[in-house]
Design an enzyme around this catalytic site. Structure first.
Site, PDB file in Angstrom:
ATOM      1  N   ASP A 173       2.686  -4.045 -10.651  1.00  3.98           N
ATOM      2  CA  ASP A 173       2.562  -5.361 -11.280  1.00  3.98           C
ATOM      3  C   ASP A 173       3.065  -5.330 -12.717  1.00  3.98           C
ATOM      4  O   ASP A 173       3.772  -6.232 -13.177  1.00  3.98           O
ATOM      5  CB  ASP A 173       1.099  -5.819 -11.297  1.00  3.98           C
ATOM      6  CG  ASP A 173       0.512  -5.925  -9.911  1.00  3.98           C
ATOM      7  OD1 ASP A 173       1.255  -5.719  -8.929  1.00  3.98           O
ATOM      8  OD2 ASP A 173      -0.702  -6.210  -9.813  1.00  3.98           O
ATOM      9  N   HIS A 177       0.832  -1.213   0.000  1.00  7.21           N
ATOM     10  CA  HIS A 177       0.000   0.000   0.000  1.00  7.21           C
ATOM     11  C   HIS A 177       0.866   1.264   0.000  1.00  7.21           C
ATOM     12  O   HIS A 177       0.422   2.323   0.435  1.00  7.21           O
ATOM     13  CB  HIS A 177      -0.979   0.017   1.183  1.00  7.21           C
ATOM     14  CG  HIS A 177      -2.111  -0.971   1.013  1.00  7.21           C
ATOM     15  ND1 HIS A 177      -3.355  -0.606   0.578  1.00  7.21           N
ATOM     16  CD2 HIS A 177      -2.157  -2.311   1.201  1.00  7.21           C
ATOM     17  CE1 HIS A 177      -4.135  -1.690   0.513  1.00  7.21           C
ATOM     18  NE2 HIS A 177      -3.421  -2.732   0.883  1.00  7.21           N
ATOM     19  N   THR A 178       2.083   1.124  -0.462  1.00 10.83           N
ATOM     20  CA  THR A 178       2.966   2.293  -0.619  1.00 10.83           C
ATOM     21  C   THR A 178       2.869   2.855  -2.033  1.00 10.83           C
ATOM     22  O   THR A 178       3.176   4.021  -2.251  1.00 10.83           O
ATOM     23  CB  THR A 178       4.428   1.902  -0.341  1.00 10.83           C
ATOM     24  OG1 THR A 178       4.691   0.656  -1.012  1.00 10.83           O
ATOM     25  CG2 THR A 178       4.684   1.736   1.141  1.00 10.83           C
ATOM     26  N   ASP A 179       2.427   2.031  -2.992  1.00 12.63           N
ATOM     27  CA  ASP A 179       2.496   2.456  -4.402  1.00 12.63           C
ATOM     28  C   ASP A 179       1.643   3.702  -4.676  1.00 12.63           C
ATOM     29  O   ASP A 179       2.119   4.658  -5.281  1.00 12.63           O
ATOM     30  CB  ASP A 179       2.136   1.303  -5.366  1.00 12.63           C
ATOM     31  CG  ASP A 179       0.762   0.693  -5.122  1.00 12.63           C
ATOM     32  OD1 ASP A 179       0.143   0.974  -4.060  1.00 12.63           O
ATOM     33  OD2 ASP A 179       0.295  -0.074  -5.985  1.00 12.63           O
TER      34      ASP A 179
HETATM   35 MG    MG Z   1      -4.173  -8.325 -11.102  1.00  9.93          MG
END
Ligand code: MG
Ligand code: ADP
Length: 382
Positions: A174, A36-38
């Site tokens: 991702d 949850h840093t992105d």
């Molecule tokens: Mg996905």
């Protein structure tokens, strides 16, 4: 079982009656630390795993795009290029429709093509099958059109596909790791500048991923709530994003901020610091320090960000215990279920697998699915 590549090629012959002209692959990923840093413009430390989405592709004389999804019972989609590309009910097809539309909107000239897709990244398990799929399809479409797209640009196009076409408000991690990873390395990604610094993972270190078997029904709602709380905290401190806050400022400027938002902000600020420290620990082979940081990260997700659940806490403890503090384990991914990742000396893999098999059961009473991975190369030819 056949490899994803073999399945994609066999399906191509079966459906299109010819050989594919080219084969492309893109890997799934696991985030080692930085949760949850992105979306707070911070740091993440993922590595690609040795499981891929594979796309077989050839030119088409038929519809502009014909695509078969081997992992969805050979479901098929066909569509024409241009403004008529709209989302459809079949969720998987929107990743393909989306990347086609987004690439065209970005000025990339595509040619009619037929494709088959097969993956050995498990779908919807938090190992980012969606980014693997989108990147592999994007590179295949570019490749058959005789173009090579810069990996960071492709990652942004794939992220835009999920954001605008699939309706998933994901960050860039991702897609960037799937597009840019290198074998034997994690990437320390600065989610503000998109700078990627390779971090070598020693050969005798294994990545172990165990799926808890838990899928939370309201992940989107909780995710959006956390994002709002982080934005509110950034406003309180007068910074563009929580990434701009040091721990001293966090404490000094706390007055007037509600307790919950303070704890949310504390998770992000300390997690950013831990992620930078973990990259250094990995680089120097300091597995004890890495283990400490992973344990602290898990505790922060549990106590401050409140995104773990008891079964995940239990699974993380089960995986950490045999490591004797050399390496560590933590929940990875958005939270409320999903996977736990351990970074461990390779010699400890059997003990960790034994512990999971002995001490953990999913809510359905089954053993956890476990993947032992090596950090793998980013997208390329298959
Ligand atoms: Mg996905
Ligand atoms: P994750 O990315 O963590 O695996 P997501 O929910 O983001 O989970 O993405 C999973 C979805 O992506 C699947 O439900 C499916 O629609 C699509 N998808 C991913 N891989 C494939 C594949 N190999 N074939 C067809 N669809 C896929």
């Amino acid at each position: 079982m056949q490899t994803a590549k073999a399945r994609a090629v066999a399906a191509f012959r079966r459906h299109f009656g010819t050989e594919p002209a080219m084969l492309f692959r893109a890997p799934g990923r696991v985030n080692l630390i930085g949760e949850h840093t992105d979306y707070n413009d911070g740091f993440v430390l993922p590595c690609a795993i040795d499981r891929d989405a594979v796309v077989a592709i050839g030119p088409s004389n038929d519809a502009d795009i014909s695509v078969v999804a081997c992992d969805v019972d050979d479901a098929r989609d066909q569509f024409a290029f241009g403004d008529t590309i709209v989302p459809v009910a079949a969720g998987w097809a929107n990743y393909v429709r989306g990347i086609v539309k987004i690439m065209q909107d970005d000025g990339i000239a595509l040619v009619p093509a037929q494709l088959t897709i097969a993956a050995d990244v498990p779908l919807g398990s938090g190992l980012s099958s969606s980014a693997a799929l989108t990147i592999a399809v994007g590179n295949a479409l570019a490749g058959i059109a005789g173009q090579a797209i810069d990996p960071t640009r492709m990652a942004l196009l794939a992220q835009r596909t999920e954001n605008l076409f699939v309706g998933c408000a994901c960050g860039i991690m991702d897609q960037l790791i799937s597009a840019r990873a290198a074998a034997g390395q994690a990437l320390l990604i600065d989610c503000r500048s998109l700078d990627c610094a390779p971090v070598a993972i020693p050969d005798d270190v294994a990545i172990i991923i165990a799926h808890s078997g838990i899928r939370h029904a309201n992940t989107d709602g909780a995710y959006n709530e956390r994002r709002r709380q982080c934005e509110a905290a950034a406003r309180h401190y007068g910074v563009a994003a929580l990434r701009d806050l040091a721990e001293e400022q966090l404490l000094a400027g706390r007055a007037g901020l509600d307790e919950t938002s303070f704890r949310r902000a504390r998770h992000v600020v300390t997690e950013n610091a831990r992620t930078l420290a973990a990259a250094q620990a990995l680089e120097t082979g300091d597995m004890a320090r890495l283990g400490q940081l992973m344990a602290q990260s898990h505790a922060s997700m549990r106590d401050d960000f409140e995104i773990t659940v008891p079964a995940i806490d239990q699974l993380a403890a089960i995986m950490a215990t045999p490591l004797d503090a050399i390496g560590g384990a933590r929940m990875t991914g958005g939270g409320f279920g999903g996977c736990v990742v351990a970074v461990a000396p390779a010699s400890k893999v059997p003990a960790v697998l034994d512990a999971i098999a002995r001490d953990y059961r999913t809510p359905a009473g089954l053993p956890a699915d476990v993947f032992v991975c090596r950090p793998s190369a980013g997208a390329g030819l298959a």
